[in-house]
Design a protein around this motif. Structure first.
Motif, short mmCIF file in Angstrom:
data_model
loop_
_atom_site.label_atom_id
_atom_site.label_comp_id
_atom_site.label_asym_id
_atom_site.label_seq_id
_atom_site.Cartn_x
_atom_site.Cartn_y
_atom_site.Cartn_z
N ALA A 158 -6.78 -7.29 7.29
CA ALA A 158 -7.16 -7.54 5.93
C ALA A 158 -8.37 -7.26 5.54
N THR A 159 -9.33 -7.05 6.46
CA THR A 159 -10.56 -6.50 5.99
C THR A 159 -10.68 -4.84 5.60
N GLU A 160 -9.55 -4.23 6.63
CA GLU A 160 -9.65 -2.77 6.39
C GLU A 160 -8.74 -2.47 5.22
N ALA A 161 -7.89 -3.30 4.95
CA ALA A 161 -7.11 -2.98 3.45
C ALA A 161 -8.08 -3.27 2.32
N GLN A 162 -9.05 -4.29 2.29
CA GLN A 162 -9.80 -4.56 1.22
C GLN A 162 -10.98 -3.31 1.13
N LEU A 163 -11.43 -2.85 2.53
CA LEU A 163 -12.41 -1.97 2.44
C LEU A 163 -11.73 -0.53 1.94
N ARG A 164 -10.60 -0.17 2.21
CA ARG A 164 -10.02 0.92 1.68
C ARG A 164 -9.81 0.87 0.06
N ALA A 165 -9.60 -0.02 -0.40
CA ALA A 165 -9.54 -0.29 -1.77
C ALA A 165 -10.67 -0.21 -2.43
N ILE A 166 -11.82 -0.57 -1.95
CA ILE A 166 -13.17 -0.19 -2.32
C ILE A 166 -13.78 0.91 -2.18
N LEU A 167 -13.53 1.59 -1.17
CA LEU A 167 -13.72 3.11 -1.01
C LEU A 167 -12.89 3.92 -1.97
N THR A 168 -11.71 3.58 -2.44
CA THR A 168 -10.73 4.31 -3.33
C THR A 168 -11.45 4.05 -4.87
N GLU A 169 -11.92 2.84 -5.03
CA GLU A 169 -12.73 2.85 -6.41
C GLU A 169 -13.96 3.52 -6.34
N LEU A 170 -14.68 3.56 -5.20
CA LEU A 170 -16.12 4.40 -5.30
C LEU A 170 -15.91 5.86 -5.37
N VAL A 171 -14.89 6.52 -4.91
CA VAL A 171 -14.63 8.03 -5.13
C VAL A 171 -14.29 8.30 -6.46
#
Length: 295
Positions: A158-171
Motif C-alpha cells: 500500500a505504501t509503495e502504491a501511494q508513493l508511486r502515485a505521488i511520484l507520477t504527479e511530481l514528474v
C-alpha cells in the motif's frame, strides 16, 4: 549480527555507497494492488518524495549498531545503524545501481530503551540524493545520501502504491509547485449586499503562479477554487490526497497575514480573512505521523 569495519568517511550521517555490480534502473513492475491502507499519510510520503531524487525498494541483508563516538550529531533517543541491503528496484532515479548497497540510518530506540532490531530480509523504502563521487572514501564507488537521518521506512504494497502515485504527479509537466506563503491579495465587494470576491496570490518555491479565488453570493454561500498557472478560468477545488491538495494544505499559513492586503479597507480585510478561513477548513489538516525532512 556481523561486526563490520567502516571506512572513516562512513561515520558521517546517512551516506549510502553504491558498489560495482549493477541492476537496471526502474526494472521492477508496478506493485501489486494494496490490500490495506498505508500506515503513512499522504503528507508523510510527499514530504520525502518531493525532495528525494532517488527512491529505492530494498531488502536488508545485514546491520550493525554504531557506537555513539562513531555517530556524530545523533539525536537523543535514537541509534545509528550501518546497513547493507539488496536492491529490489529503483523506483525513482536514473542510471545503473548496485545489487548490494550500504548506508547509515538513524532509528528511534524501542519502547524498552534498546536499539530497534533490523531483521534480515526486511523490505524497506529508502529516500536519498546523490553526493560527490568519492565522498565515501573510494574513487571506484558512487554515493547517495539519505534525505533525512530516518528516511528509511518499512515497505508494504500500500505504501509503495501511494508513493508511486505521488511520484507520477511530481514528474508531470506543470506539477503544482511548493507553496511557501501569501504574496498579496484583495477583496472586492459585489453589486448586491453580501456579495464579494477575494483573490489571493501565493508565493511558490519556483516562482510559478498559484492563486485562490473565493466568491461570496448574496445569500452568504461561498465557493472557492485554486488556480495553478496563469489561467484562472476552469480552476477548481483540489481533491484530498493529491499533489495540489498537499501543496495548499501543508504549505499555506494557518491564518491570513493581513499585511499582505496593504491598501485594502479594514472591512474588506476582515472579509478576506473569513474567506481564507473557509479555504483552510475545506482543505482540512495536513496530517503527518513523522517529522518532515529539512530541505
Amino acid at each position: 549480527m556481523t561486526r563490520l569495519i567502516l571506512p572513516a568517511a562512513l561515520a558521517s550521517l546517512s551516506v549510502l555507497t553504491i558498489g560495482n555490480s549493477t541492476v537496471s534502473a526502474m526494472q521492477a513492475a508496478a506493485p501489486a494492488s494494496a490490500g490495506s491502507a498505508s500506515p503513512y499519510t499522504y503528507a508523510d510520503l510527499a514530504d520525502l518524495a518531493s525532495i528525494a531524487p532517488i527512491v529505492l525498494h530494498a531488502r536488508i541483508a545485514d546491520s550493525t549498531v554504531l557506537k555513539p563516538e562513531r555517530a556524530p550529531g545523533l539525536a537523543a533517543g535514537s541509534t545509528r545503524f550501518y546497513v547493507e541491503a539488496e536492491v529490489i528496484s529503483l523506483i525513482r532515479g536514473s542510471g545503473p545501481l548496485a545489487k548490494r548497497i550500504s548506508y547509515l540510518v538513524d532509528l528511534p530506540l524501542g519502547s524498552n530503551g534498546k536499539p530497534a532490531k533490523l531483521k534480515r530480509k526486511q523490505p524497506v523504502l529508502l529516500f536519498a540524493r546523490p553526493v560527490a563521487a568519492g565522498a565515501a572514501g573510494a574513487a571506484s564507488t558512487s554515493s547517495v545520501q539519505l534525505v533525512a537521518p530516518d528516511s528509511q521506512i518499512p515497505w508494504d504494497p500500500a505504501t509503495e502504491a501511494q508513493l508511486r502515485a505521488i511520484l507520477t504527479e511530481l514528474v508531470k509537466p506543470g506539477a503544482p509547485p511548493k507553496v511557501t506563503g501569501i504574496a498579496n491579495g484583495f477583496h472586492v465587494p459585489g453589486t448586491l449586499p453580501g456579495e464579494g470576491e477575494t483573490q489571493l496570490f501565493l508565493q511558490t518555491a519556483t516562482g510559478e503562479p498559484v492563486s485562490l479565488v473565493v466568491t461570496t453570493r448574496a445569500d452568504g454561500s461561498r465557493t472557492w477554487a485554486a488556480a495553478f498557472g496563469e489561467i484562472v478560468e476552469g480552476a477548481g477545488v483540489p481533491r484530498r490526497n493529491t499533489l495540489a491538495w498537499y501543496r495548499l494544505a501543508c504549505g499555506l499559513p494557518r491564518s491570513l497575514p493581513l499585511s499582505k492586503l496593504a491598501g485594502t479597507p479594514a472591512e474588506d480585510r476582515r472579509k478576506a480573512a473569513a474567506d481564507y478561513a473557509v479555504v483552510l477548513g475545506a482543505l482540512g489538516e495536513c496530517t503527518r505521523t513523522r517529522t518532515p525532512p529539512k530541505e
